[in-house]
Design an enzyme around this catalytic site. Structure first.
Site, PDB file in Angstrom:
ATOM      1  N   ASP A  20      32.569  41.983  41.761  1.00  0.00           N
ATOM      2  CA  ASP A  20      32.926  40.893  42.660  1.00  0.00           C
ATOM      3  C   ASP A  20      31.685  40.574  43.509  1.00  0.00           C
ATOM      4  OD1 ASP A  20      34.530  39.089  44.151  1.00  0.00           O
ATOM      5  OD2 ASP A  20      34.889  40.639  45.654  1.00  0.00           O
ATOM      6  N   ASP A  22      31.758  38.453  46.870  1.00  0.00           N
ATOM      7  CA  ASP A  22      31.995  38.376  48.314  1.00  0.00           C
ATOM      8  C   ASP A  22      32.452  39.719  48.881  1.00  0.00           C
ATOM      9  OD1 ASP A  22      31.400  35.735  47.916  1.00  0.00           O
ATOM     10  OD2 ASP A  22      33.455  35.027  48.081  1.00  0.00           O
ATOM     11  N   ASP A 194      36.468  44.489  46.579  1.00  0.00           N
ATOM     12  CA  ASP A 194      36.957  44.866  47.905  1.00  0.00           C
ATOM     13  C   ASP A 194      38.378  44.396  48.153  1.00  0.00           C
ATOM     14  OD1 ASP A 194      36.694  42.204  50.053  1.00  0.00           O
ATOM     15  OD2 ASP A 194      35.933  42.058  48.019  1.00  0.00           O
ATOM     16  N   ASN A 197      43.560  41.319  45.865  1.00  0.00           N
ATOM     17  CA  ASN A 197      43.775  40.266  44.872  1.00  0.00           C
ATOM     18  C   ASN A 197      43.061  40.550  43.553  1.00  0.00           C
ATOM     19  OD1 ASN A 197      45.345  38.462  46.554  1.00  0.00           O
ATOM     20  ND2 ASN A 197      43.467  38.145  47.719  1.00  0.00           N
TER      21      ASN A 197
END
Length: 259
Positions: A20, A22, A194, A197
Site C-alpha cells: 500500500d 498511503d 495500514d 479496508n
C-alpha cells in the site's frame, strides 16, 4: 565476513510483494498532494483544497473511511477533466519531487528493495491515480503499480473513471488478476498495509504484515496473529531482517554479499 543471501530451493514461480502507499510507503495520503499541486497550478480553488486538507487530517488521525476515501479519490480524479495526459504527467512529476519524495519512509523503501533482492516483484497497490503510483514505482526502481484509472479520449481526460476506485476489496481483485496472469505463487507472496479496508488484499497472500495499523486492522491482526510493523526505523529494519531470513527466493535473485 559478509553474509551471503541464501539461494537454496528457489521458487520457479514469480513471488510478489504488494505495498500500500498511503501511510505505509509514505506519511499521509498521496491524493492530498495531487490536490495541493493542482491548487498551486490554479487548476482548483480554495474550497477544493480545504476539502483535501480536511481529508488529510482525518486520514492521519483515524485512518481510511470507505465513504470519505471514495469521495476524495473521485474528486481528485475529476480534477483532471479537460487536461491532457502529458499535462497530468508533468503534474505527477512535480508532486513526486516536491511533495511525495520528502514524505517517503526510507526504511520502508529499503524493505521494498529487500524484496527485490530476493527476486520478488514489488507492486504498489493504491487508490491513488495509477499515473502517480506508476511514477513512484519508476522513481524507486520497483516493478509497477496498480491504481485508480481515469478515462482519456484522444489523450484528454474526461473526468470519468475506468472501473471502480481501487479501494478495499477492489485492490484484492486487481492484485489477484495480476498474480494469476503471471502464475505467481500467492502462498509465498507478501502484502503490507495500514488499513482495515485492505484486509482482503492482506488475506490474498501467505505473508501479510500490518503496518502501523488503524484500530480495525490492529484488532484483526491480533486475532489472526499477523505480524505488526510500526513505522519507526527499528521495527522496519527488523522486518527487513525477517524478509532476508524467511522470504523464499525466486530464480531471478542473485547471490550477493550482505553487510
Amino acid at each position: 565476513m559478509p553474509e551471503a543471501t541464501p539461494v537454496s530451493n528457489p521458487s520457479e514461480r514469480p513471488i510478489i510483494a504488494f505495498f500500500d502507499v498511503d501511510n505505509t510507503l509514505m506519511h499521509g495520503t498521496s491524493v492530498f498532494h495531487v490536490g495541493r499541486e493542482a491548487w498551486a497550478r490554479g487548476i482548483i480553488g480554495w474550497r477544493d483544497i480545504l476539502l483535501f486538507g480536511w481529508h488529510q487530517r482525518r486520514f492521519i488521525k483515524v485512518g481510511e473511511n470507505h465513504e470519505h476515501m471514495g469521495t476524495a479519490k473521485e474528486r481528485a480524479l475529476g480534477l483532471v477533466a479537460g487536461h491532457t495526459e502529458s499535462q497530468i504527467m508533468e503534474l505527477a512529476d512535480s508532486i513526486w519531487e516536491h511533495r511525495i519524495r520528502p514524505r517517503l519512509w526510507p526504511e520502508t523503501v529499503a524493505l521494498a528493495r529487500e524484496h527485490l533482492a530476493k527476486g520478488h516483484q514489488v507492486w504498489l497497490v493504491s487508490a491513488t491515480p495509477v499515473e502517480v503510483g506508476r511514477l513512484i514505482a519508476e522513481k524507486l526502481g520497483l516493478t509497477g503499480a496498480l491504481g485508480t484509472r481515469a478515462e482519456a479520449v484522444d489523450g484528454v481526460y474526461t473526468g470519468r473513471l475506468i472501473g471502480p476506485v481501487l479501494h478495499a476489496e477492489h485492490k484484492a481483485v486487481e492484485a489477484r488478476a495480476l498474480a494469476e496472469g503471471m502464475d505467481a505463487d500467492l502462498a509465498a507472496s507478501w502484502a503490507y498495509s495500514d488499513s482495515r479496508n485492505d484486509i482482503p488484499l492482506l488475506e490474498l497472500v501467505g505473508n501479510r504484515v500490518a503496518v502501523n495499523p488503524d484500530a480495525g486492522l490492529a484488532r484483526y491482526a491480533a486475532e489472526k496473529q499477523w505480524p505488526t510493523m510500526r513505522l519507526d526505523p527499528a521495527a522496519i529494519k527488523a522486518q527487513q531482517r525477517r524478509v532476508r531470513r524467511e522470504a523464499k527466493e525466486t530464480r531471478a535473485a542473485k547471490t550477493k554479499p550482505r553487510g
